[in-house]
Design a protein around this motif. Structure first.
Motif, PDB file in Angstrom:
ATOM      1  N   PRO A  39       2.776  18.437 -50.133  1.00  0.00           N
ATOM      2  CA  PRO A  39       3.741  19.393 -50.688  1.00  0.00           C
ATOM      3  C   PRO A  39       5.195  19.020 -50.427  1.00  0.00           C
ATOM      4  N   LEU A  40       5.487  18.384 -49.289  1.00  0.00           N
ATOM      5  CA  LEU A  40       6.864  17.967 -49.031  1.00  0.00           C
ATOM      6  C   LEU A  40       7.305  16.880 -49.998  1.00  0.00           C
ATOM      7  N   ILE A  41       6.415  15.940 -50.277  1.00  0.00           N
ATOM      8  CA  ILE A  41       6.753  14.890 -51.249  1.00  0.00           C
ATOM      9  C   ILE A  41       6.908  15.485 -52.638  1.00  0.00           C
ATOM     10  N   ALA A  42       6.025  16.392 -53.012  1.00  0.00           N
ATOM     11  CA  ALA A  42       6.126  17.034 -54.329  1.00  0.00           C
ATOM     12  C   ALA A  42       7.454  17.760 -54.491  1.00  0.00           C
ATOM     13  N   ALA A  43       7.934  18.391 -53.408  1.00  0.00           N
ATOM     14  CA  ALA A  43       9.152  19.179 -53.491  1.00  0.00           C
ATOM     15  C   ALA A  43      10.421  18.342 -53.346  1.00  0.00           C
ATOM     16  N   HIS A  44      10.373  17.293 -52.526  1.00  0.00           N
ATOM     17  CA  HIS A  44      11.603  16.589 -52.163  1.00  0.00           C
ATOM     18  C   HIS A  44      11.652  15.121 -52.594  1.00  0.00           C
TER      19      HIS A  44
ATOM     20  N   LEU B  43       9.411  12.137 -57.784  1.00  0.00           N
ATOM     21  CA  LEU B  43       9.031  10.977 -58.592  1.00  0.00           C
ATOM     22  C   LEU B  43       7.897  10.185 -57.948  1.00  0.00           C
ATOM     23  N   PHE B  44       7.812  10.196 -56.619  1.00  0.00           N
ATOM     24  CA  PHE B  44       6.651   9.571 -55.977  1.00  0.00           C
ATOM     25  C   PHE B  44       5.376  10.331 -56.349  1.00  0.00           C
ATOM     26  N   ALA B  45       5.448  11.658 -56.320  1.00  0.00           N
ATOM     27  CA  ALA B  45       4.283  12.467 -56.685  1.00  0.00           C
ATOM     28  C   ALA B  45       3.910  12.265 -58.146  1.00  0.00           C
ATOM     29  N   ALA B  46       4.914  12.128 -59.017  1.00  0.00           N
ATOM     30  CA  ALA B  46       4.652  11.927 -60.440  1.00  0.00           C
ATOM     31  C   ALA B  46       4.075  10.544 -60.712  1.00  0.00           C
ATOM     32  N   ALA B  47       4.498   9.549 -59.930  1.00  0.00           N
ATOM     33  CA  ALA B  47       4.041   8.175 -60.149  1.00  0.00           C
ATOM     34  C   ALA B  47       2.637   7.935 -59.621  1.00  0.00           C
ATOM     35  N   ALA B  48       2.271   8.621 -58.536  1.00  0.00           N
ATOM     36  CA  ALA B  48       1.023   8.315 -57.827  1.00  0.00           C
ATOM     37  C   ALA B  48      -0.226   8.349 -58.707  1.00  0.00           C
ATOM     38  N   PRO B  49      -0.394   9.320 -59.615  1.00  0.00           N
ATOM     39  CA  PRO B  49      -1.619   9.327 -60.423  1.00  0.00           C
ATOM     40  C   PRO B  49      -1.779   8.116 -61.334  1.00  0.00           C
ATOM     41  N   PHE B  50      -0.692   7.405 -61.596  1.00  0.00           N
ATOM     42  CA  PHE B  50      -0.758   6.231 -62.460  1.00  0.00           C
ATOM     43  C   PHE B  50      -1.161   4.969 -61.689  1.00  0.00           C
ATOM     44  N   VAL B  51      -1.173   5.049 -60.362  1.00  0.00           N
ATOM     45  CA  VAL B  51      -1.426   3.867 -59.535  1.00  0.00           C
ATOM     46  C   VAL B  51      -2.927   3.609 -59.444  1.00  0.00           C
ATOM     47  N   ALA B  52      -3.386   2.564 -60.076  1.00  0.00           N
ATOM     48  CA  ALA B  52      -4.757   2.068 -59.944  1.00  0.00           C
ATOM     49  C   ALA B  52      -5.794   3.180 -60.067  1.00  0.00           C
ATOM     50  N   HIS B  53      -6.696   3.265 -59.082  1.00  0.00           N
ATOM     51  CA  HIS B  53      -7.836   4.184 -59.135  1.00  0.00           C
ATOM     52  C   HIS B  53      -7.991   4.867 -57.772  1.00  0.00           C
TER      53      HIS B  53
END
Length: 286
Positions: free
Chosen positions: A85-90, A93-103
């Motif tokens: 939740p801290l990454i999602a809030a602050h 873009l890391f949270a948005a990018a993570a689902p695209f990373v590999a599997h």
């Protein structure tokens, strides 16, 4: 193929890791999540005498807010970047990018610091770091320094980390009111390396863009800041006319590699399409 023979050491702390590296006279490599180092060993792209496992060093872990910055330990897993939740809030873009990373299997073990230190020009997290104007905390026997992401990535697989140094943490400035983000990529299949991708961060006041930060990936030898496109958008509403002008400006920002199976003009075309898609769908985060 199989990796060449090597010695293995589980480091207890950063001083222990750097001492081992020094004892090996530089003929060593640090191991965190292993998703970059292990394949390179198997392919014999690296043949160190010593592999130093830094994955259990407590100083490389943890996520905390510090004086207007989010500090993310380098050993933070990809899956944490996606769910914390801290990454999602602050550091959205890391949270948005993570689902695209590999599997999922890779995201469960791969580390944020490992991805940034590896500096693959087709990777998602480096571009996100540049777009968020993150700073990378590097530790050496001489002390700690922080390097802006724009200066951290030097070339393909090359960063500001000197031999023996360790990437300890990532610092991301906390969002400000009116901040929006967007992230997307075009790939042949979900989980494949992107043919082109982009991370965008913008701050608006009364509908006018005060600041725009755009980083593209898989278009050169490192994350590429779209300076001309940023300049077009800054000081104006992010509307259809401004987006079209920013798309056109990418020809001044990008010089993508030419490949017989994927020519440069096609990569530039996809970058324009992708930038338009992202700018049209920016998400407010603060």
């Amino acid at each position: 193929m199989k990796s060449p023979a090597f010695e293995y050491l589980q480091a207890q702390d950063i001083a222990d890791a750097m001492s081992a590296y020094d004892s090996a006279e530089g003929d060593a490599v640090y191991l965190s999540g292993g998703h970059s180092v292990v394949p390179s060993l198997a392919l014999r792209l690296q043949a160190p005498a010593l592999v130093i496992d830094i994955s259990r060093i407590s100083a490389l872990s943890g996520i905390s807010l510090e004086d207007g910055w989010l500090r993310i330990g380098a050993m933070t897993r990809h899956v944490q970047a996606m769910n914390d939740p801290l990454i999602a809030a602050h550091a959205p873009l890391f949270a948005a990018a993570a689902p695209f990373v590999a599997h999922p299997a890779i995201r469960n073990r791969g580390t944020l610091g490992g991805s940034l230190a590896h500096a693959d020009p087709a990777s998602e997290f480096p571009a996100a770091a540049v777009a968020m104007r993150a700073e990378l905390e590097i530790v050496s026997p001489q002390g700690i320094r922080r390097v802006p992401a724009d200066d951290f990535f030097k070339d393909i697989y090359e960063t500001a980390i000197e031999p023996g140094e360790i990437l300890q943490a990532i610092h991301v400035p906390c969002p400000v009111p009116g901040q929006m983000i967007g992230f997307d990529e075009i790939a042949r299949r979900r989980g494949d390396y992107a043919m082109v991708g982009a991370a965008v961060q913008a701050v608006t006041t009364d509908g006018v863009a005060d600041d725009v930060s755009i980083a593209l990936f898989s278009v050169g030898d490192r994350p590429t800041r779209a300076v001309s496109a940023q300049a077009v958008l800054t000081g104006s509403p992010i509307d259809g006319a401004a987006i079209a002008e920013a798309q056109a400006a990418l020809c001044d920002d990008l010089d993508p590699p030419d490949d017989p199976q994927f020519p440069a003009h096609m990569r530039l075309h996809l970058a324009r399409v992708l930038l338009g898609r992202i700018l049209t769908n920016l998400k407010v985060v603060a």
